[in-house]
Design a protein around this motif. Structure first.
Motif, PDB file in Angstrom:
ATOM      1  N   SER A  86       0.592  -1.133   0.097  1.00  0.00           N
ATOM      2  CA  SER A  86      -0.019  -0.124   0.226  1.00  0.00           C
ATOM      3  C   SER A  86       0.711   1.383  -0.058  1.00  0.00           C
ATOM      4  O   SER A  86       0.471   2.329  -0.510  1.00  0.00           O
ATOM      5  N   ARG A 117      -2.762  -5.651  16.238  1.00  0.00           N
ATOM      6  CA  ARG A 117      -2.685  -5.092  14.922  1.00  0.00           C
ATOM      7  C   ARG A 117      -3.318  -6.090  13.650  1.00  0.00           C
ATOM      8  O   ARG A 117      -2.766  -7.289  13.390  1.00  0.00           O
ATOM      9  N   HIS A 118      -3.794  -5.555  12.584  1.00  0.00           N
ATOM     10  CA  HIS A 118      -4.160  -6.124  11.435  1.00  0.00           C
ATOM     11  C   HIS A 118      -2.884  -6.259  10.678  1.00  0.00           C
ATOM     12  O   HIS A 118      -2.072  -5.571  10.702  1.00  0.00           O
ATOM     13  N   ALA A 120      -0.163  -6.585   7.637  1.00  0.00           N
ATOM     14  CA  ALA A 120      -0.111  -5.543   6.422  1.00  0.00           C
ATOM     15  C   ALA A 120      -0.810  -5.912   5.200  1.00  0.00           C
ATOM     16  O   ALA A 120      -1.435  -5.223   4.262  1.00  0.00           O
ATOM     17  N   SER A 122      -3.426  -7.623   4.987  1.00  0.00           N
ATOM     18  CA  SER A 122      -4.935  -6.931   4.604  1.00  0.00           C
ATOM     19  C   SER A 122      -5.014  -5.605   4.472  1.00  0.00           C
ATOM     20  O   SER A 122      -6.100  -5.405   3.605  1.00  0.00           O
ATOM     21  N   GLY A 123      -4.344  -4.655   4.818  1.00  0.00           N
ATOM     22  CA  GLY A 123      -4.511  -3.305   4.518  1.00  0.00           C
ATOM     23  C   GLY A 123      -3.881  -2.997   2.996  1.00  0.00           C
ATOM     24  O   GLY A 123      -4.496  -2.349   2.282  1.00  0.00           O
ATOM     25  N   ASN A 124      -2.996  -4.206   2.609  1.00  0.00           N
ATOM     26  CA  ASN A 124      -2.761  -3.855   1.093  1.00  0.00           C
ATOM     27  C   ASN A 124      -4.071  -4.136   0.217  1.00  0.00           C
ATOM     28  O   ASN A 124      -4.083  -3.488  -0.746  1.00  0.00           O
ATOM     29  N   LEU A 126      -7.175  -3.835   0.995  1.00  0.00           N
ATOM     30  CA  LEU A 126      -8.079  -2.892   1.284  1.00  0.00           C
ATOM     31  C   LEU A 126      -7.818  -1.788   0.233  1.00  0.00           C
ATOM     32  O   LEU A 126      -8.684  -1.230  -0.227  1.00  0.00           O
ATOM     33  N   LYS A 127      -6.614  -1.298   0.030  1.00  0.00           N
ATOM     34  CA  LYS A 127      -6.055  -0.570  -0.723  1.00  0.00           C
ATOM     35  C   LYS A 127      -6.106  -0.928  -2.241  1.00  0.00           C
ATOM     36  O   LYS A 127      -6.640  -0.021  -3.283  1.00  0.00           O
ATOM     37  N   ARG A 178     -10.243  -9.277  10.295  1.00  0.00           N
ATOM     38  CA  ARG A 178     -10.634  -9.292   8.893  1.00  0.00           C
ATOM     39  C   ARG A 178     -10.831 -10.640   8.067  1.00  0.00           C
ATOM     40  O   ARG A 178      -9.925 -11.304   8.299  1.00  0.00           O
TER      41      ARG A 178
END
Length: 187
Positions: A86, A117-118, A120, A122-124, A126-127, A178
């Motif tokens: 991300s 923390r979630h 990384a 999963s954040g990738n 999402l983006k 998530r």
């Protein structure tokens, strides 16, 4: 005629039978070890050490096997998820337990070994929801969908039956894990 021209009668059956016996023995061993590994994966020590050791080892085993094997495959199906970072835009690989679905998709959980923390990856997703999955040697382009509401609830129940440790990770982390569906993209 030389002896290498054709195998002896019955030889093929012997090889197939040996492979079947090895597969059966491996399945029995996995079933016997599963409770131990569930206990181990639920310990605080594992949560502290595993994130630094397990993913790099998994990526190494996967690379050496030509994408056919991940360490955790002996207990649960695993895939190698390649996302787009991300922040960097660079490819990022994450070995993950997965629950294959009948429609060809995969369910994955952002457990991060029960940390607060979630992960990384999963954040990738999402983006940039477009990613690739390597599963048992086959590379598939996928689109990730973060599950919410009733769809997440149904998937979560199936996932906890599949790997009960997810519930413990939820309690330890203090967050809702998530859950993503990775669906094959068709050209």
């Amino acid at each position: 005629m030389t002896s290498s021209a054709s195998p002896k009668p019955g030889r093929e059956v012997g090889v197939v039978e040996q492979q079947r016996n090895r597969t059966t023995a491996r399945a029995r061993l996995s079933a016997a070890l599963r409770p131990f590994f569930q206990w181990l994966a639920g310990t605080r020590g594992f949560t502290l050490v595993a994130p630094k050791i397990v993913p790099p080892l998994d990526r190494l085993v996967n690379r050496l096997s030509g994408g056919r094997v991940l360490m955790g495959d002996q207990l649960l199906p695993h895939l190698l998820l390649t996302t787009t970072g991300s922040r960097t835009g660079q490819p990022r690989q994450s070995p993950l337990a997965c629950m294959p679905q009948d429609d060809g998709s995969f369910l994955v959980v952002g457990s991060n070994f029960g940390r607060d923390r979630h992960p990384a990856w999963s954040g990738n997703l999402l983006k940039t929801p477009q990613a690739t999955v390597t599963f048992r040697g086959r590379v598939t382009p996928v689109t990730a969908t973060l599950l919410t509401g009733d769809e997440r609830d149904r998937a979560w129940q199936a996932l906890v039956r599949f790997w009960p440790l997810y519930q413990g990770y939820t309690e330890r982390s203090g967050r809702e894990l998530r859950v993503f569906r990775l669906s094959p993209r068709h050209a």
